[in-house]
Design an enzyme around this catalytic site. Structure first.
Site, mmCIF file in Angstrom:
data_model
loop_
_atom_site.group_PDB
_atom_site.id
_atom_site.type_symbol
_atom_site.label_atom_id
_atom_site.label_comp_id
_atom_site.label_asym_id
_atom_site.label_seq_id
_atom_site.Cartn_x
_atom_site.Cartn_y
_atom_site.Cartn_z
ATOM 1 N N TYR A 1 32.597 42.713 35.471
ATOM 2 C CA TYR A 1 31.969 43.829 36.198
ATOM 3 C C TYR A 1 30.848 43.423 37.151
ATOM 4 C CZ TYR A 1 34.914 47.311 34.133
ATOM 5 O OH TYR A 1 36.016 48.058 33.824
ATOM 6 N N GLY B 1 51.981 52.876 39.677
ATOM 7 C CA GLY B 1 51.298 52.444 40.897
ATOM 8 C C GLY B 1 49.904 53.034 40.857
ATOM 9 N N PRO B 2 49.031 52.599 41.762
ATOM 10 C CA PRO B 2 47.641 53.037 41.700
ATOM 11 C C PRO B 2 47.505 54.566 41.716
ATOM 12 C CG PRO B 2 47.861 51.210 43.203
ATOM 13 C CD PRO B 2 49.256 51.607 42.817
ATOM 14 N N GLY C 1 61.324 56.683 36.245
ATOM 15 C CA GLY C 1 60.414 57.573 35.517
ATOM 16 C C GLY C 1 60.992 58.083 34.206
ATOM 17 N N ILE C 2 62.263 57.857 33.964
ATOM 18 C CA ILE C 2 62.869 58.279 32.705
ATOM 19 C C ILE C 2 62.328 57.462 31.533
ATOM 20 C CG2 ILE C 2 64.867 56.720 32.865
ATOM 21 C CD1 ILE C 2 64.929 60.309 31.490
ATOM 22 N N GLU D 1 36.209 50.521 27.357
ATOM 23 C CA GLU D 1 37.196 49.436 27.235
ATOM 24 C C GLU D 1 36.979 48.623 25.963
ATOM 25 O OE1 GLU D 1 37.039 47.578 31.153
ATOM 26 O OE2 GLU D 1 37.715 49.471 32.043
ATOM 27 N N TYR E 1 52.648 52.139 27.523
ATOM 28 C CA TYR E 1 53.252 50.959 28.147
ATOM 29 C C TYR E 1 52.670 49.685 27.549
ATOM 30 C CZ TYR E 1 48.841 51.456 30.706
ATOM 31 O OH TYR E 1 47.511 51.601 31.028
HETATM 32 C C1 HEM Z 1 43.016 48.728 38.761
HETATM 33 C C2 HEM Z 1 38.889 51.144 39.294
HETATM 34 C C3 HEM Z 1 36.383 47.259 37.942
HETATM 35 C C4 HEM Z 1 40.506 44.739 37.846
HETATM 36 C C5 HEM Z 1 42.107 49.715 39.021
HETATM 37 C C6 HEM Z 1 42.453 51.023 39.476
HETATM 38 C C7 HEM Z 1 41.314 51.695 39.638
HETATM 39 C C8 HEM Z 1 40.229 50.821 39.276
HETATM 40 C C9 HEM Z 1 41.192 53.117 40.099
HETATM 41 C C10 HEM Z 1 43.878 51.545 39.727
HETATM 42 C C11 HEM Z 1 44.397 52.063 38.421
HETATM 43 C C12 HEM Z 1 45.858 52.445 38.480
HETATM 44 O O1 HEM Z 1 46.690 51.554 38.601
HETATM 45 O O2 HEM Z 1 46.139 53.624 38.413
HETATM 46 C C13 HEM Z 1 37.857 50.312 38.952
HETATM 47 C C14 HEM Z 1 36.459 50.691 38.926
HETATM 48 C C15 HEM Z 1 35.747 49.594 38.565
HETATM 49 C C16 HEM Z 1 36.710 48.533 38.345
HETATM 50 C C17 HEM Z 1 35.936 52.068 39.267
HETATM 51 C C18 HEM Z 1 34.268 49.401 38.409
HETATM 52 C C19 HEM Z 1 33.424 50.310 38.033
HETATM 53 C C20 HEM Z 1 37.280 46.252 37.770
HETATM 54 C C21 HEM Z 1 36.941 44.915 37.340
HETATM 55 C C22 HEM Z 1 38.100 44.200 37.310
HETATM 56 C C23 HEM Z 1 39.172 45.089 37.732
HETATM 57 C C24 HEM Z 1 35.544 44.442 36.981
HETATM 58 C C25 HEM Z 1 38.274 42.770 36.882
HETATM 59 C C26 HEM Z 1 38.230 41.742 37.554
HETATM 60 C C27 HEM Z 1 41.523 45.615 38.127
HETATM 61 C C28 HEM Z 1 42.913 45.210 38.222
HETATM 62 C C29 HEM Z 1 43.647 46.368 38.469
HETATM 63 C C30 HEM Z 1 42.682 47.436 38.524
HETATM 64 C C31 HEM Z 1 43.442 43.800 38.079
HETATM 65 C C32 HEM Z 1 45.181 46.507 38.591
HETATM 66 C C33 HEM Z 1 45.674 46.669 39.939
HETATM 67 C C34 HEM Z 1 45.751 45.404 40.723
HETATM 68 O O3 HEM Z 1 46.100 44.364 40.154
HETATM 69 O O4 HEM Z 1 45.474 45.430 41.916
HETATM 70 N N1 HEM Z 1 40.742 49.605 38.902
HETATM 71 N N2 HEM Z 1 37.970 49.004 38.591
HETATM 72 N N3 HEM Z 1 38.637 46.307 37.986
HETATM 73 N N4 HEM Z 1 41.415 46.949 38.315
HETATM 74 FE FE1 HEM Z 1 39.704 47.979 38.350
#
Ligand code: HEM
Length: 403
Positions: free
Chosen positions: A95, A395-396, A275-276, A137, A190
Site C-alpha cells: 500500500y 473484469g474491472p 457467466g454461467i 484484507e 472464485y
Molecule cells: C484491482 C482498487 C491498492 C493490486 C483493483 C481494482 C480496484 C482496485 C478497483 C479492480 C477490481 C476488479 O477487478 O473489479 C484499489 C485501491 C487501492 C488499491 C482503491 C488503494 C487504496 C492496491 C495495491 C496493490 C493492488 C496496494 C498491490 C500491489 C491490484 C491488482 C489488481 C487490483 C493486481 C487486479 C487487476 C490487475 O491486475 O490489473 N484494485 N487497489 N491494489 N489491484 Fe488494487
C-alpha cells in the site's frame, strides 16, 4: 486523522483527478513498474494495455476520497475489491508503495494545483483508505487460513481432469497436491490461478462451478483474446499447455457474488456466455441445501457451440420440479433447430423477465456489461429493488456503470 476541513480539501481535488485520470494512471503504472518490476508478477499486463485496470485502481481511490466521511456507502465495492486483492496476494506493505507512486503521478500531472498542503492532505486521505483495505484484507486472509482445509497465499493443485465444455471453454478438475481436504466455499465464489508463463507469474480468477464439499475444485476457463496476443495469457496457457498431472497454484476461494442459501424467496439466475459458471455452482448448491426453493435459470449463448454444461443443466432441471430453465440462442444454427437444443431464439427480453421474475425474487446476474446493464435496467423498471439484484463483473468492476 483528517479534520472536516481536510476532508473537504481532499474531496475538492477529486474532479481534477478524474479529469486527468488517464494521464495520472499512465505515469503511475509506468513509474511503479520501472522501480518495482516484481509487481508485474501481481498485476495483469493485459489490463494495463487495454487501459481498463489502469483506470480501475485509481478511480477507486478517487471514489473513496469522495466518500471519505462515509466510507460505508461504498462498502460493497470495497469488499469486492478486497476479495480480489486477497485472491491476488496483495499485502499491507504494497500500500505505501502504491500510495507513493500515485501521489507522485498526481503531483506531476496537477503541477501547481497540487500545493504541498494539498498533497499532504491527499496522502493522509490515501492512508485512511489504505488502512481500511488492509484491515479488511487481513481479516479475509485470516478467515481463509483458519477454516478447515484453508490457506492464505497460493497452494499447489494437480490437474486431475481437463474437459472441453463447449466452444473455447474447458473445465479443469483440480486436487490439492498434499491430499488435504478442501475448504468450504460459497456458491458464486472464485479461485485465482497463478501460472508462471514467460518470466512472470500471471494471475486470473475463475469461478468454481460445483457445490462445495468435493475432493476437487472445478473451474470453467474461457479462452480469451487472439492467439499470441496479451489478452488471454493465462486462459491460452490453460487451454493449450496445462494437462493432466500438471501442477497449478491456487488462492483460497473468495468473492462476494454469493448465493444466500438461507433465504426462502424465489431465486432467478441470469447468465450469458461464460457467466454461467458461478450460476452453475448456485444451482448445484440449491439442489443440495434448498431443494424446495423455487429457482429460474435464464441462460443466453450465441448458439449450440457455446452452450456449455448443457447436459448438467438439463439434469439439474429434470431432477427438481422447483427448478426451471430457459435457454436462449442468439443466432441458432440450423442444426440447433433440428436437435431442439434451445428454448427461445434471441435474447433474454423484458417480456420473459416480466413473466419469470416475481417482485420478491433474489436475482443473480453474470455476463458481459451490455447484457447486465440491459437486464438491470429492465428489472428496476419492473419494480425490483437494487438490494434484490446481485451481479458479478468479470473484469474491472468500476468500469461498469450501474444503471
Ligand atoms: C484491482 C482498487 C491498492 C493490486 C483493483 C481494482 C480496484 C482496485 C478497483 C479492480 C477490481 C476488479 O477487478 O473489479 C484499489 C485501491 C487501492 C488499491 C482503491 C488503494 C487504496 C492496491 C495495491 C496493490 C493492488 C496496494 C498491490 C500491489 C491490484 C491488482 C489488481 C487490483 C493486481 C487486479 C487487476 C490487475 O491486475 O490489473 N484494485 N487497489 N491494489 N489491484 Fe488494487
Amino acid at each position: 486523522t483528517l479534520s472536516g476541513n481536510d476532508i473537504a480539501i481532499a474531496k475538492s481535488l477529486v474532479p481534477a483527478l478524474k479529469e486527468h485520470g488517464k494521464e495520472i494512471t499512465t505515469i503511475f503504472y509506468a513509474t511503479l513498474f520501472r522501480d518495482y518490476p516484481e509487481l508485474l508478477n501481481i498485476f495483469n499486463h493485459n489490463n494495463q494495455r487495454a487501459g481498463l485496470q489502469q483506470e480501475a485502481l485509481a478511480t477507486a481511490v478517487y471514489e473513496a476520497v469522495a466518500n471519505l466521511d462515509h466510507l460505508e456507502n461504498i462498502l460493497p465495492v470495497v469488499k469486492h475489491i478486497a476479495h480480489k486483492h486477497c485472491s491476488l496476494g496483495v499485502q499491507p506493505e504494497h500500500y505505501p508503495i502504491v500510495g507513493e507512486y500515485l501521489t507522485m503521478a498526481v503531483q506531476q500531472v496537477l503541477g501547481e494545483q497540487a500545493t504541498p498542503e494539498i498533497l499532504s492532505i491527499w496522502k493522509r486521505a490515501y492512508n485512511v483508505i489504505a488502512d481500511a483495505f488492509i484491515q479488511l484484507e487481513q481479516e479475509i486472509y485470516r478467515q481463509g487460513a483458519e477454516q478447515p482445509g484453508g490457506w492464505s497465499g497460493f497452494k499447489s493443485f494437480v490437474v486431475k481432469r481437463k474437459e472441453q465444455e463447449g466452444e473455447g471453454l474447458i473445465a479443469l478438475y483440480l486436487e490439492p497436491e498434499d491430499g488435504e481436504t478442501l475448504p468450504a466455499y460459497e456458491p458464486g465464489q472464485y479461485v485465482c490461478v497463478r501460472a508462471q508463463i514467460d518470466k512472470f507469474y500471471h494471475l486470473r480468477q475463475y469461478s468454481l462451478t460445483e457445490a462445495p464439499g468435493k475432493k476437487h475444485f472445478r473451474i470453467g476457463v474461457k479462452r480469451e483474446g487472439q492467439e499470441g496476443s496479451h489478452a488471454g495469457k493465462v486462459s491460452s496457457y490453460l487451454h493449450e499447455q496445462a494437462s493432466q498431472g500438471d501442477v497449478l497454484e491456487l488462492s483460497c476461494p473468495g468473492g462476494v457474488f454469493t448465493l444466500d442459501h438461507t433465504l426462502p424467496r424465489p431465486v432467478v439466475l441470469l447468465g450469458a456466455g461464460i457467466g454461467i459458471t458461478p450460476l452453475l455452482s448456485m444451482l448445484y448448491t440449491l439442489r443440495e441445501r434448498q431443494p424446495e426453493r423455487t429457482a429460474v435459470l435464464g441462460y443466453a449463448v450465441r448458439n449450440g457451440e457455446y452452450h456449455a454444461f448443457a447436459d448438467e443443466i438439463a439434469h439439474l432441471v429434470r431432477d427438481n420440479e422447483q427448478v426451471s430453465a430457459t435457454i436462449f440462442y442468439e443466432q441458432p444454427a440450423v442444426e440447433d433447430e433440428q436437435v431442439g437444443r434451445f428454448d427461445r431464439a434471441g435474447r433474454i427480453d423484458a417480456a420473459w423477465l416480466q413473466e419469470q421474475v416475481s417482485l420478491d425474487s433474489e436475482v443473480y446476474l453474470c455476463g458481459p456489461h451490455g447484457f447486465m446493464q440491459g437486464i438491470l435496467t429492465t428489472l428496476l423498471k419492473q419494480g425490483l429493488k437494487p438490494e434484490q439484484l446481485h451481479y458479478e463483473i468479470f473484469g474491472p468492476a468500476l468500469a461498469f456503470a450501474v444503471p
